[in-house]
Design a protein around this motif. Structure first.
Motif, PDB file in Angstrom:
ATOM      1  N   THR A  80      42.138  28.720  40.481  1.00 26.15           N
ATOM      2  CA  THR A  80      43.370  28.500  39.727  1.00 26.15           C
ATOM      3  C   THR A  80      43.647  29.651  38.771  1.00 26.15           C
ATOM      4  OG1 THR A  80      43.070  26.101  39.854  1.00 26.15           O
ATOM      5  CG2 THR A  80      44.547  26.935  38.139  1.00 26.15           C
ATOM      6  N   SER A 139      46.666  32.430  39.115  1.00 24.36           N
ATOM      7  CA  SER A 139      47.602  32.527  37.986  1.00 24.36           C
ATOM      8  C   SER A 139      47.658  33.950  37.443  1.00 24.36           C
ATOM      9  CB  SER A 139      47.184  31.557  36.882  1.00 24.36           C
ATOM     10  OG  SER A 139      47.164  30.230  37.357  1.00 24.36           O
ATOM     11  N   PHE A 188      51.816  32.470  33.204  1.00 27.91           N
ATOM     12  CA  PHE A 188      50.414  32.089  33.412  1.00 27.91           C
ATOM     13  C   PHE A 188      50.229  30.591  33.202  1.00 27.91           C
ATOM     14  CE2 PHE A 188      46.042  31.365  32.167  1.00 27.91           C
ATOM     15  CZ  PHE A 188      45.335  32.119  33.091  1.00 27.91           C
ATOM     16  N   SER A 208      51.912  28.626  36.049  1.00 31.31           N
ATOM     17  CA  SER A 208      51.215  28.828  37.326  1.00 31.31           C
ATOM     18  C   SER A 208      49.904  28.046  37.357  1.00 31.31           C
ATOM     19  CB  SER A 208      50.940  30.317  37.550  1.00 31.31           C
ATOM     20  OG  SER A 208      52.140  31.053  37.615  1.00 31.31           O
ATOM     21  N   ALA A 209      49.172  28.064  36.237  1.00 32.75           N
ATOM     22  CA  ALA A 209      47.884  27.368  36.196  1.00 32.75           C
ATOM     23  C   ALA A 209      48.045  25.859  36.324  1.00 32.75           C
ATOM     24  CB  ALA A 209      47.149  27.708  34.900  1.00 32.75           C
ATOM     25  N   ASN A 254      43.444  26.899  29.274  1.00 34.63           N
ATOM     26  CA  ASN A 254      44.730  27.591  29.185  1.00 34.63           C
ATOM     27  C   ASN A 254      44.992  28.090  27.771  1.00 34.63           C
ATOM     28  OD1 ASN A 254      46.238  28.110  31.479  1.00 34.63           O
ATOM     29  ND2 ASN A 254      47.049  26.043  31.616  1.00 34.63           N
TER      30      ASN A 254
END
Length: 288
Positions: A74, A78, A219, A222-223, A268
């Protein structure tokens, strides 16, 4: 004077109270419930055990290499998507800022148009384009280069995510470019600076906040993306969001799903705050 300032202070709080209440109801309350749920025990025969407390859900994730592989995939995807969006979106925003009307509005509409279409619809569109009988493989076969396996792998996920996330990067960089005085670049060119040097020494430092903001948005989204990895990655090419979905709806292990979601959120935040601090320090050092 003091009473006047106090009145303005309370007025400001009163005006922001509805937004704060909405923020608390829609974000903080579900987050708190997820935190509490992640510490509940799970019984395969009875489901979630209310009122229980255990750290087994976090231990299971942190000790199993299977979860490490999914988290690493992941983050890797990302990061690649973010890098590609910077390399494509930043020059695209620069060219867009140099365009004159009405072409600027036309191309801006073209860039933002995908946001009007559902992510699921765009994912299905890419599945048809990248499939064995899709347009891309048909073109490759006509050139004697195909067929190529483009679906149900990381390549398909990256291509689709770049297409979905690109408008966010372009908007962020383009907004920074709107604050840039074009005469600064012209002044650098008039002082015998090359176009590349003017771009690197004048334009790039000014648009770095936009690049940073766009990178953090791309980012983070996307994650946590689910639709594109679920439709284009298949059952074997899992990302964290699809793993959470499986734990909630297929395994019915809600505590484990909540623990994975909170670990993704924490990871994150750590990465995004770390990158933000690092880029800000380098940006301030370059300016100072």
């Amino acid at each position: 004077m003091t009473s006047h300032r106090t009145g303005r202070h309370w007025l400001a709080w009163a005006m922001t109270a509805p937004a704060l209440a909405l923020f608390a109801v829609l974000l903080l309350t579900p987050l708190a419930l997820s935190v509490a749920l992640s510490f509940n025990a799970y019984d395969p025969s009875a489901g979630t055990v209310p009122g229980s407390f255990t750290l087994d859900n976090y231990r299971q994730v942190l000790r199993d290499p299977y979860y490490y592989g999914i988290f690493w995939r992941t983050l890797r995807i990302s990061a690649v998507v973010t890098l590609l969006c910077i390399l494509i979106g930043a020059p695209e925003a620069y060219i867009l800022s140099r365009m004159r009307q009405p072409w600027r509005s036309v191309f801006l509409l073209v860039i933002l148009a995908p946001l009007l279409i559902s992510v699921v619809v765009r994912a299905f569109g890419w599945s048809m384009l990248l499939g064995p009988n899709g347009l891309i493989n048909a073109a490759l076969q006509a050139l004697g280069l195909g067929p190529v396996r483009l679906l149900y792998n990381e390549t398909a996920i990256v291509i689709a995510l770049v297409h979905v996330m690109m408008p966010f990067m372009v908007i962020a960089v383009w907004t920074s470019l709107q604050k840039l005085d074009p005469w600064l670049e012209n002044a650098a060119l008039s002082l015998s600076a090359t176009p590349l040097a003017a771009l690197r020494r004048v334009v790039l430092p000014q648009v770095m906040p936009g690049v940073l903001a766009g990178s953090l948005i791309v980012f983070g989204l996307s994650a946590s993306s689910f639709a594109i990895p679920g439709l284009l990655g298949g059952r074997r090419m899992k990302m964290v969001a699809t793993l959470i979905y499986d734990e909630y709806l297929y395994e019915l292990n809600w505590p484990l799903g909540a623990a994975i979601a909170l670990l993704l959120l924490a990871l994150n935040l750590i990465i995004m705050v770390g990158i933000s601090r690092m880029v800000e320090r380098r940006y301030q050092k370059a300016l100072g």
